[in-house]
Motif scaffolding. Sequence first.
Motif, PDB file in Angstrom:
ATOM      1  N   SER A   1      17.549   6.943  -3.143  1.00  0.00           N
ATOM      2  CA  SER A   1      17.024   8.290  -2.975  1.00  0.00           C
ATOM      3  C   SER A   1      18.106   9.294  -3.356  1.00  0.00           C
ATOM      4  N   LYS A   2      17.687  10.451  -3.836  1.00  0.00           N
ATOM      5  CA  LYS A   2      18.664  11.503  -4.121  1.00  0.00           C
ATOM      6  C   LYS A   2      19.262  12.033  -2.821  1.00  0.00           C
ATOM      7  N   ASN A   3      18.436  12.106  -1.779  1.00  0.00           N
ATOM      8  CA  ASN A   3      18.876  12.528  -0.447  1.00  0.00           C
ATOM      9  C   ASN A   3      19.367  11.294   0.310  1.00  0.00           C
ATOM     10  N   LYS A   4      20.590  10.837  -0.023  1.00  0.00           N
ATOM     11  CA  LYS A   4      21.100   9.577   0.514  1.00  0.00           C
ATOM     12  C   LYS A   4      21.464   9.659   1.991  1.00  0.00           C
ATOM     13  N   ASP A   5      21.772  10.859   2.483  1.00  0.00           N
ATOM     14  CA  ASP A   5      22.163  10.982   3.892  1.00  0.00           C
ATOM     15  C   ASP A   5      21.016  10.595   4.814  1.00  0.00           C
ATOM     16  N   ASP A   6      19.809  11.004   4.477  1.00  0.00           N
ATOM     17  CA  ASP A   6      18.646  10.708   5.321  1.00  0.00           C
ATOM     18  C   ASP A   6      17.900   9.455   4.876  1.00  0.00           C
ATOM     19  N   PHE A   7      18.121   9.027   3.620  1.00  0.00           N
ATOM     20  CA  PHE A   7      17.400   7.879   3.068  1.00  0.00           C
ATOM     21  C   PHE A   7      18.393   6.957   2.368  1.00  0.00           C
ATOM     22  N   PRO A   8      19.065   6.069   3.110  1.00  0.00           N
ATOM     23  CA  PRO A   8      20.078   5.197   2.502  1.00  0.00           C
ATOM     24  C   PRO A   8      19.448   4.204   1.527  1.00  0.00           C
TER      25      PRO A   8
ATOM     26  N   ASP B   1       0.801  -1.214   0.000  1.00  0.00           N
ATOM     27  CA  ASP B   1       0.000   0.000   0.000  1.00  0.00           C
ATOM     28  C   ASP B   1       0.840   1.272   0.000  1.00  0.00           C
ATOM     29  N   GLU B   2       2.161   1.142  -0.034  1.00  0.00           N
ATOM     30  CA  GLU B   2       3.035   2.302   0.058  1.00  0.00           C
ATOM     31  C   GLU B   2       3.521   2.720  -1.331  1.00  0.00           C
ATOM     32  N   GLY B   3       3.432   4.016  -1.622  1.00  0.00           N
ATOM     33  CA  GLY B   3       3.871   4.537  -2.907  1.00  0.00           C
ATOM     34  C   GLY B   3       5.167   5.318  -2.786  1.00  0.00           C
ATOM     35  N   TYR B   4       6.044   5.172  -3.797  1.00  0.00           N
ATOM     36  CA  TYR B   4       7.364   5.806  -3.770  1.00  0.00           C
ATOM     37  C   TYR B   4       7.723   6.356  -5.148  1.00  0.00           C
ATOM     38  N   ILE B   5       8.539   7.406  -5.141  1.00  0.00           N
ATOM     39  CA  ILE B   5       9.223   7.865  -6.349  1.00  0.00           C
ATOM     40  C   ILE B   5      10.705   7.818  -6.028  1.00  0.00           C
ATOM     41  N   LYS B   6      11.425   6.920  -6.688  1.00  0.00           N
ATOM     42  CA  LYS B   6      12.843   6.698  -6.377  1.00  0.00           C
ATOM     43  C   LYS B   6      13.600   6.327  -7.664  1.00  0.00           C
ATOM     44  N   ILE B   7      14.914   6.397  -7.567  1.00  0.00           N
ATOM     45  CA  ILE B   7      15.777   5.834  -8.605  1.00  0.00           C
ATOM     46  C   ILE B   7      15.826   4.324  -8.390  1.00  0.00           C
ATOM     47  N   LEU B   8      15.609   3.549  -9.460  1.00  0.00           N
ATOM     48  CA  LEU B   8      15.742   2.096  -9.391  1.00  0.00           C
ATOM     49  C   LEU B   8      16.895   1.672 -10.301  1.00  0.00           C
ATOM     50  N   GLN B   9      17.762   0.843  -9.765  1.00  0.00           N
ATOM     51  CA  GLN B   9      18.966   0.392 -10.477  1.00  0.00           C
ATOM     52  C   GLN B   9      19.047  -1.127 -10.414  1.00  0.00           C
ATOM     53  N   ARG B  10      19.273  -1.758 -11.552  1.00  0.00           N
ATOM     54  CA  ARG B  10      19.456  -3.213 -11.585  1.00  0.00           C
ATOM     55  C   ARG B  10      20.869  -3.554 -11.106  1.00  0.00           C
ATOM     56  N   VAL B  11      20.939  -4.440 -10.104  1.00  0.00           N
ATOM     57  CA  VAL B  11      22.228  -4.827  -9.519  1.00  0.00           C
ATOM     58  C   VAL B  11      22.312  -6.345  -9.507  1.00  0.00           C
ATOM     59  N   PRO B  12      23.412  -6.954  -9.994  1.00  0.00           N
ATOM     60  CA  PRO B  12      23.533  -8.421  -9.976  1.00  0.00           C
ATOM     61  C   PRO B  12      23.434  -8.982  -8.563  1.00  0.00           C
ATOM     62  N   GLU B  13      22.748 -10.123  -8.436  1.00  0.00           N
ATOM     63  CA  GLU B  13      22.677 -10.787  -7.143  1.00  0.00           C
ATOM     64  C   GLU B  13      24.053 -11.280  -6.733  1.00  0.00           C
ATOM     65  N   PHE B  14      24.316 -11.245  -5.421  1.00  0.00           N
ATOM     66  CA  PHE B  14      25.635 -11.631  -4.926  1.00  0.00           C
ATOM     67  C   PHE B  14      25.911 -13.112  -5.159  1.00  0.00           C
ATOM     68  N   ASN B  15      24.896 -13.964  -4.969  1.00  0.00           N
ATOM     69  CA  ASN B  15      25.107 -15.411  -5.053  1.00  0.00           C
ATOM     70  C   ASN B  15      24.288 -16.064  -6.163  1.00  0.00           C
ATOM     71  N   GLY B  16      23.990 -15.357  -7.219  1.00  0.00           N
ATOM     72  CA  GLY B  16      23.171 -15.961  -8.253  1.00  0.00           C
ATOM     73  C   GLY B  16      23.267 -15.221  -9.580  1.00  0.00           C
ATOM     74  N   PRO B  17      22.633 -15.789 -10.587  1.00  0.00           N
ATOM     75  CA  PRO B  17      22.696 -15.188 -11.920  1.00  0.00           C
ATOM     76  C   PRO B  17      21.672 -14.069 -12.129  1.00  0.00           C
ATOM     77  N   GLY B  18      20.768 -13.887 -11.165  1.00  0.00           N
ATOM     78  CA  GLY B  18      19.707 -12.895 -11.325  1.00  0.00           C
ATOM     79  C   GLY B  18      20.146 -11.507 -10.891  1.00  0.00           C
ATOM     80  N   PHE B  19      19.170 -10.666 -10.597  1.00  0.00           N
ATOM     81  CA  PHE B  19      19.480  -9.311 -10.160  1.00  0.00           C
ATOM     82  C   PHE B  19      18.440  -8.865  -9.142  1.00  0.00           C
ATOM     83  N   VAL B  20      18.801  -7.837  -8.384  1.00  0.00           N
ATOM     84  CA  VAL B  20      17.868  -7.184  -7.474  1.00  0.00           C
ATOM     85  C   VAL B  20      17.724  -5.737  -7.936  1.00  0.00           C
TER      86      VAL B  20
END
Length: 243
Positions: free
Chosen positions: A210-217, A186-205
Amino acid sequence: MKDIDEIRRENLRLIEQERGGPAEAARIVNMSAAQFANLRDGAKDSKTGKPRGMRKETARRIEEAAKKPEGWLDQEHQASTVPPSPAPSVSENEVVIVQYEVGGGMDTRGKLLLEAEPPGIIKSWKVDREWLQLNVRSYTSLANLCIVTGFGPSMKGMFNPGDPLLMDRGVNRVDHEGVYFFRVGDEGYIKILQRVPEFNGPGFVLRVISKNKDDFPPYDISPKNPHLHIIGKILTVWKSEQY
Protein backbone atom coordinates in the motif's frame (compact mmCIF):
# COMPACT_ATOMS: atom_id res chain seq x y z
CA MET A 1 -17.14 -35.06 -11.04
CA LYS A 2 -15.90 -32.97 -13.95
CA ASP A 3 -12.95 -34.22 -15.95
CA ILE A 4 -10.01 -31.98 -16.82
CA ASP A 5 -11.15 -31.34 -20.39
CA GLU A 6 -14.60 -30.19 -19.25
CA ILE A 7 -12.98 -27.79 -16.76
CA ARG A 8 -10.68 -26.44 -19.46
CA ARG A 9 -13.60 -25.87 -21.84
CA GLU A 10 -15.49 -23.96 -19.13
CA ASN A 11 -12.43 -21.80 -18.53
CA LEU A 12 -12.15 -21.03 -22.24
CA ARG A 13 -15.70 -19.67 -21.98
CA LEU A 14 -14.55 -17.49 -19.06
CA ILE A 15 -11.73 -16.12 -21.22
CA GLU A 16 -14.29 -15.45 -23.95
CA GLN A 17 -16.51 -13.61 -21.45
CA GLU A 18 -13.60 -11.54 -20.14
CA ARG A 19 -12.57 -10.54 -23.65
CA GLY A 20 -16.05 -9.58 -24.76
CA GLY A 21 -16.61 -12.32 -27.34
CA PRO A 22 -15.11 -15.28 -29.21
CA ALA A 23 -13.31 -13.21 -31.86
CA GLU A 24 -11.26 -11.24 -29.34
CA ALA A 25 -10.63 -14.33 -27.20
CA ALA A 26 -9.33 -16.22 -30.24
CA ARG A 27 -7.07 -13.31 -31.17
CA ILE A 28 -5.64 -13.04 -27.65
CA VAL A 29 -4.69 -16.74 -27.55
CA ASN A 30 -3.27 -16.64 -31.10
CA MET A 31 -5.87 -18.93 -32.70
CA SER A 32 -8.30 -18.76 -35.53
CA ALA A 33 -11.96 -18.39 -34.57
CA ALA A 34 -12.59 -21.96 -35.75
CA GLN A 35 -9.73 -23.40 -33.66
CA PHE A 36 -10.92 -21.59 -30.56
CA ALA A 37 -14.53 -22.72 -31.09
CA ASN A 38 -13.43 -26.35 -31.52
CA LEU A 39 -11.51 -26.29 -28.24
CA ARG A 40 -14.24 -24.40 -26.39
CA ASP A 41 -17.05 -26.68 -27.55
CA GLY A 42 -15.10 -29.95 -27.54
CA ALA A 43 -15.20 -30.92 -31.21
CA LYS A 44 -15.93 -34.63 -31.46
CA ASP A 45 -13.42 -37.16 -32.70
CA SER A 46 -14.62 -38.69 -35.97
CA LYS A 47 -13.69 -42.22 -34.83
CA THR A 48 -14.81 -42.30 -31.19
CA GLY A 49 -17.58 -39.70 -31.33
CA LYS A 50 -16.27 -38.24 -28.05
CA PRO A 51 -15.07 -34.66 -27.53
CA ARG A 52 -11.37 -34.27 -28.25
CA GLY A 53 -9.21 -33.48 -25.25
CA MET A 54 -6.89 -30.50 -24.94
CA ARG A 55 -3.18 -31.30 -24.77
CA LYS A 56 -1.31 -30.09 -21.71
CA GLU A 57 1.09 -28.14 -23.92
CA THR A 58 -1.85 -26.38 -25.58
CA ALA A 59 -3.34 -25.46 -22.20
CA ARG A 60 -0.05 -23.94 -21.00
CA ARG A 61 0.33 -21.99 -24.27
CA ILE A 62 -3.20 -20.58 -23.96
CA GLU A 63 -2.57 -19.56 -20.34
CA GLU A 64 0.59 -17.73 -21.31
CA ALA A 65 -1.09 -15.95 -24.23
CA ALA A 66 -4.13 -15.00 -22.11
CA LYS A 67 -1.84 -13.83 -19.27
CA LYS A 68 -3.15 -16.41 -16.80
CA PRO A 69 -1.07 -18.20 -14.13
CA GLU A 70 0.26 -21.62 -15.04
CA GLY A 71 -2.39 -24.22 -14.26
CA TRP A 72 -5.29 -21.72 -14.38
CA LEU A 73 -7.11 -23.66 -17.09
CA ASP A 74 -7.04 -26.81 -14.97
CA GLN A 75 -8.88 -25.27 -11.99
CA GLU A 76 -12.54 -24.44 -11.55
CA HIS A 77 -13.32 -20.72 -11.30
CA GLN A 78 -16.47 -18.90 -10.33
CA ALA A 79 -18.05 -17.19 -13.32
CA SER A 80 -19.14 -13.60 -12.98
CA THR A 81 -22.87 -12.94 -13.05
CA VAL A 82 -22.18 -9.34 -14.02
CA PRO A 83 -21.85 -8.79 -17.78
CA PRO A 84 -18.41 -7.67 -18.95
CA SER A 85 -17.80 -3.96 -19.30
CA PRO A 86 -18.44 -2.66 -22.81
CA ALA A 87 -15.41 -1.88 -24.91
CA PRO A 88 -14.54 1.75 -25.63
CA SER A 89 -16.53 3.22 -28.49
CA VAL A 90 -14.32 4.61 -31.22
CA SER A 91 -14.89 7.20 -33.93
CA GLU A 92 -12.40 8.68 -36.37
CA ASN A 93 -11.00 11.20 -33.88
CA GLU A 94 -12.58 10.34 -30.51
CA VAL A 95 -12.50 7.44 -28.07
CA VAL A 96 -15.03 6.96 -25.25
CA ILE A 97 -13.50 4.92 -22.41
CA VAL A 98 -16.15 3.50 -20.09
CA GLN A 99 -16.31 2.46 -16.46
CA TYR A 100 -15.32 -1.10 -15.53
CA GLU A 101 -18.30 -2.94 -14.07
CA VAL A 102 -16.92 -4.47 -10.91
CA GLY A 103 -17.70 -8.20 -10.87
CA GLY A 104 -16.15 -11.56 -10.03
CA GLY A 105 -16.42 -12.64 -6.44
CA MET A 106 -20.02 -11.91 -5.44
CA ASP A 107 -21.70 -10.56 -2.36
CA THR A 108 -25.45 -10.04 -2.08
CA ARG A 109 -25.27 -6.89 -4.18
CA GLY A 110 -23.57 -8.62 -7.08
CA LYS A 111 -20.31 -6.71 -6.65
CA LEU A 112 -16.88 -7.27 -5.22
CA LEU A 113 -16.48 -6.42 -1.56
CA LEU A 114 -14.14 -3.43 -1.80
CA GLU A 115 -12.02 -2.11 1.05
CA ALA A 116 -14.24 0.99 0.95
CA GLU A 117 -17.04 2.15 -1.31
CA PRO A 118 -15.91 4.87 -3.73
CA PRO A 119 -17.59 8.25 -3.16
CA GLY A 120 -19.44 8.21 -6.48
CA ILE A 121 -18.12 6.90 -9.78
CA ILE A 122 -16.92 8.30 -13.08
CA LYS A 123 -19.01 6.78 -15.85
CA SER A 124 -16.84 7.51 -18.91
CA TRP A 125 -14.21 9.67 -20.55
CA LYS A 126 -14.29 11.06 -24.05
CA VAL A 127 -10.78 11.71 -25.34
CA ASP A 128 -9.25 12.37 -28.72
CA ARG A 129 -6.69 10.08 -30.26
CA GLU A 130 -3.86 12.57 -29.77
CA TRP A 131 -4.48 12.59 -26.01
CA LEU A 132 -4.44 8.80 -25.98
CA GLN A 133 -1.20 8.68 -27.96
CA LEU A 134 0.53 11.19 -25.68
CA ASN A 135 -0.75 9.97 -22.32
CA VAL A 136 -1.28 6.20 -22.69
CA ARG A 137 1.71 4.84 -24.53
CA SER A 138 1.46 1.12 -23.75
CA TYR A 139 -1.65 -1.07 -23.49
CA THR A 140 -2.73 -4.49 -24.74
CA SER A 141 -5.58 -3.20 -26.91
CA LEU A 142 -7.93 -0.25 -27.08
CA ALA A 143 -10.83 -2.57 -26.25
CA ASN A 144 -9.18 -3.41 -22.90
CA LEU A 145 -8.99 0.18 -21.62
CA CYS A 146 -11.51 1.12 -18.93
CA ILE A 147 -11.96 3.37 -15.92
CA VAL A 148 -11.85 2.26 -12.29
CA THR A 149 -12.80 4.69 -9.53
CA GLY A 150 -10.27 4.77 -6.70
CA PHE A 151 -11.50 3.54 -3.32
CA GLY A 152 -10.22 3.19 0.24
CA PRO A 153 -7.48 5.02 2.18
CA SER A 154 -4.65 2.54 1.63
CA MET A 155 -3.32 4.20 -1.53
CA LYS A 156 -3.54 7.81 -0.34
CA GLY A 157 -0.48 9.60 -1.59
CA MET A 158 -0.85 8.03 -5.02
CA PHE A 159 -4.57 8.74 -5.45
CA ASN A 160 -7.55 9.66 -3.29
CA PRO A 161 -10.88 7.85 -2.96
CA GLY A 162 -13.04 8.85 -5.93
CA ASP A 163 -10.10 9.59 -8.25
CA PRO A 164 -10.18 8.15 -11.79
CA LEU A 165 -7.75 5.34 -12.67
CA LEU A 166 -7.14 4.11 -16.19
CA MET A 167 -6.90 0.30 -16.26
CA ASP A 168 -5.83 -2.24 -18.87
CA ARG A 169 -8.00 -5.30 -18.24
CA GLY A 170 -5.93 -7.29 -20.74
CA VAL A 171 -3.13 -7.68 -18.16
CA ASN A 172 -4.07 -10.65 -15.96
CA ARG A 173 -0.72 -11.70 -14.52
CA VAL A 174 2.11 -9.91 -12.72
CA ASP A 175 5.25 -9.90 -14.84
CA HIS A 176 6.52 -6.54 -13.58
CA GLU A 177 6.03 -4.41 -10.49
CA GLY A 178 3.07 -2.06 -10.83
CA VAL A 179 -0.33 -1.05 -9.53
CA TYR A 180 -3.00 -3.72 -10.10
CA PHE A 181 -6.71 -4.18 -9.48
CA PHE A 182 -7.14 -7.72 -8.18
CA ARG A 183 -9.36 -9.88 -6.06
CA VAL A 184 -8.72 -12.57 -3.47
CA GLY A 185 -11.93 -14.52 -3.15
CA ASP A 186 -14.71 -11.96 -2.80
CA GLU A 187 -12.46 -9.08 -1.73
CA GLY A 188 -11.27 -6.48 -4.25
CA TYR A 189 -8.08 -4.42 -3.92
CA ILE A 190 -6.03 -1.81 -5.73
CA LYS A 191 -2.41 -2.16 -4.59
CA ILE A 192 1.19 -2.19 -5.75
CA LEU A 193 2.26 -5.77 -6.54
CA GLN A 194 5.96 -6.65 -6.53
CA ARG A 195 7.59 -9.96 -7.45
CA VAL A 196 9.86 -11.11 -4.61
CA PRO A 197 12.03 -14.29 -4.65
CA GLU A 198 10.90 -17.01 -2.27
CA PHE A 199 13.12 -17.38 0.79
CA ASN A 200 13.54 -21.16 0.46
CA GLY A 201 12.89 -21.85 -3.20
CA PRO A 202 13.43 -20.90 -6.81
CA GLY A 203 9.96 -19.35 -7.20
CA PHE A 204 8.56 -16.01 -6.15
CA VAL A 205 5.75 -14.51 -4.11
CA LEU A 206 3.76 -11.34 -4.74
CA ARG A 207 4.35 -8.62 -2.18
CA VAL A 208 1.20 -6.53 -1.72
CA ILE A 209 2.20 -2.93 -0.97
CA SER A 210 0.00 0.00 0.00
CA LYS A 211 1.13 3.57 -0.52
CA ASN A 212 -0.06 4.31 3.03
CA LYS A 213 2.36 1.84 4.64
CA ASP A 214 1.95 3.15 8.19
CA ASP A 215 -1.67 2.02 8.39
CA PHE A 216 -1.46 -0.82 5.83
CA PRO A 217 1.80 -2.81 6.15
CA PRO A 218 2.94 -5.00 3.22
CA TYR A 219 2.14 -8.71 3.09
CA ASP A 220 2.88 -11.59 0.69
CA ILE A 221 0.58 -13.81 -1.34
CA SER A 222 1.39 -16.74 -3.60
CA PRO A 223 0.77 -16.17 -7.33
CA LYS A 224 -0.52 -19.78 -7.36
CA ASN A 225 -3.28 -19.01 -4.86
CA PRO A 226 -6.41 -20.29 -6.63
CA HIS A 227 -8.48 -17.47 -5.08
CA LEU A 228 -6.25 -14.76 -6.58
CA HIS A 229 -7.38 -13.17 -9.83
CA ILE A 230 -5.61 -10.22 -11.46
CA ILE A 231 -8.39 -8.13 -12.98
CA GLY A 232 -6.15 -5.57 -14.67
CA LYS A 233 -3.18 -3.23 -14.41
CA ILE A 234 -3.55 0.44 -13.55
CA LEU A 235 -1.78 2.48 -16.23
CA THR A 236 -2.43 6.05 -15.11
CA VAL A 237 -3.89 7.75 -12.05
CA TRP A 238 -5.17 11.27 -11.55
CA LYS A 239 -4.79 12.56 -7.99
CA SER A 240 -7.35 15.14 -6.95
CA GLU A 241 -6.57 18.13 -4.74
CA GLN A 242 -9.31 20.20 -3.09
CA TYR A 243 -9.00 24.02 -3.16
